[in-house]
Design an enzyme around this catalytic site. Structure first.
Site, PDB file in Angstrom:
ATOM      1  N   GLY A 322      20.582 -11.753  -3.787  1.00 51.30           N
ATOM      2  CA  GLY A 322      19.828 -12.582  -3.992  1.00 51.30           C
ATOM      3  C   GLY A 322      19.635 -12.409  -6.039  1.00 51.30           C
ATOM      4  N   GLU A 323      18.321 -12.004  -6.543  1.00 51.06           N
ATOM      5  CA  GLU A 323      18.746 -12.019  -7.889  1.00 51.06           C
ATOM      6  C   GLU A 323      18.703 -13.393  -8.476  1.00 51.06           C
ATOM      7  OE1 GLU A 323      21.175  -8.513  -8.461  1.00 51.06           O
ATOM      8  OE2 GLU A 323      20.110  -7.545  -7.092  1.00 51.06           O
ATOM      9  N   GLY A 324      18.847 -14.577  -7.907  1.00 51.01           N
ATOM     10  CA  GLY A 324      19.013 -15.708  -8.560  1.00 51.01           C
ATOM     11  C   GLY A 324      20.246 -15.835  -8.817  1.00 51.01           C
TER      12      GLY A 324
END
Length: 407
Positions: A322-324
């Site tokens: 996640g987190e971009g």
């Protein structure tokens, strides 16, 4: 101030220029590399050309990673691999360069911006530049109460709209959109299940941090109970975001819609950004044409949402952090597509060959004229377009908030 109506975005958002896309296709046919040899790189280059209204396509020179951060009350049910209220630790890791997205962004030379939409921590724990946008501290437990009040949901959407305008005005030419949250995948899966009309078990995944079977069952039950609260408000996107979304999801929805108005392409990351995009599609059926799915995150709800929007991910590399991060890893391929389309030479004499591209109206343009879409039944949006039909008013006073400022 009158209540924000997301349905208005349907009139404000236009598709990327189909005529320019045909010109880009014709330009591609004249290149020395045989047609089809570059695979989907051709598709992404043509997508960028139509978004930029430029043939050949311009290089992506000012990309930005944008991460919206928040805590979700439903995390208190032990549905996440992280403890409730600890999303601020994810933010701190990003700011200190210790997270995967920070490492990759630093290597690529891409700036990262974090916006606190609803973290459940003391503001003093993080820089003021991050926390000054906060709509509220945390969110309600969506299985038993609303995530936000209607006023808070509107403020969050307007925050996202304002940040989209700020980035577009500053010259950002592509945004990688992600989130930093605890409990966010539960809210996102609820939104997707509600909008796709499916059951909780179909959309329940294990999140970026991973959960065991017992936690998965608790998460599935939380989504099931949240769905009962979501279904009565399906006809109003703002009420839906208030009921089972959160400040980060509402802000990301506003950001995505206003980015489409401003003709700024966006690469989506995981299930949270996909859920916001699906809400945005309900509001404006043309909006997904401005977005690219960066990767498959492993969440079943994300696949459901992308299928509904007919978005095919750039990558399927097993990245679930996640987190971009996964979407950022897709950026070099998109940049390579632009470079190849712009810099490959044409065949000798290709300019004198007849243009074989069909000079007919694009069927998508016909759909625009009708203003309907086979997968879209409701919508949402606000304000008026400028003389070119491209932008909401750029004064932050029109959003009922102060300028968030460039970091």
């Amino acid at each position: 101030m009158s209540r924000l109506n997301l349905d208005d975005f349907s009139d404000l958002i236009e598709r990327p220029d189909s005529g320019i896309r045909r010109d880009a296709e014709a330009h591609r046919e004249r290149l020395t590399v045989p047609g089809g040899a570059l695979g989907r790189l051709d598709e992404w280059g043509e997508w960028l050309a139509s978004a930029q209204v430029s043939v050949p396509v311009r290089a992506i020179e000012r990309p930005r990673v944008l991460l919206f951060a928040a805590d979700h009350g439903v995390a208190s049910l032990d549905v996440s691999g992280r403890r409730a209220g600890e999303a601020y630790l994810l933010v701190r890791d990003v700011l200190e360069g210790a997270s995967p997205v920070s490492v990759v962004a630093r290597r690529m030379g891409v700036p990262v911006r974090v916006v606190d939409a609803g973290l459940d921590c003391d503001p003093e724990l993080l820089p003021a530049a991050v926390t000054r946008h906060r709509v509220r501290r945390g969110s309600g437990r969506i299985d038993t109460e609303d995530a936000l009040t209607l006023d808070e949901a509107e403020r969050a959407v307007r925050l996202g709209m304002a940040i989209a305008d700020e980035e577009a005005d500053a010259g950002t030419d592509l945004v990688v959109l992600g989130d930093l949250s605890v409990g966010g995948t539960t809210a996102a899966a609820t939104l997707i299940a509600a909008l796709c009309g499916t059951d909780a078990s179909v959309v329940t995944g294990r999140g970026g941090a991973g959960i065991d079977d017992l936690a998965w069952m608790r998460k599935c039950a939380a989504i099931r109970d949240s769905l009962r609260r979501a279904r009565p408000v399906l006809g109003d996107q703002l009420e839906l975001l208030a009921a089972v979304g959160g400040a980060d999801l509402a802000a990301m929805t506003g950001f995505l819609l206003q980015s489409a108005v401003r003709r700024m392409p966006v690469i989506l990351d995981g299930v949270v950004s996909a859920a916001c995009a699906l809400v945005g599609q309900r509001a404006a059926f043309r909006a997904p044409d401005w977005w690219l799915a960066g990767h498959i995150s492993g969440e079943p709800a994300q696949r459901k949402a992308l299928d509904r929007m007919a978005l095919t991910p750039v990558l399927d590399h097993g990245v679930t952090v996640g987190e971009g991060t996964g979407a950022l890893l897709a950026l070099p391929l998109v940049q390579a597509a632009a470079a190849l389309a712009a810099e490959l030479p044409e065949r000798p004499g290709a300019a004198d060959e007849p243009d074989n591209t069909a000079d007919t109206d694009n069927t998508a343009d016909g759909a625009d004229a009708e203003g309907t879409d086979s997968t879209d039944t409701t919508g949402g949006g606000t304000a008026t377009a400028d003389a070119t039909g491209g932008s909401l008013p750029r004064s932050y006073g029109s959003y009922g908030m102060d300028s968030p400022g460039r970091e």
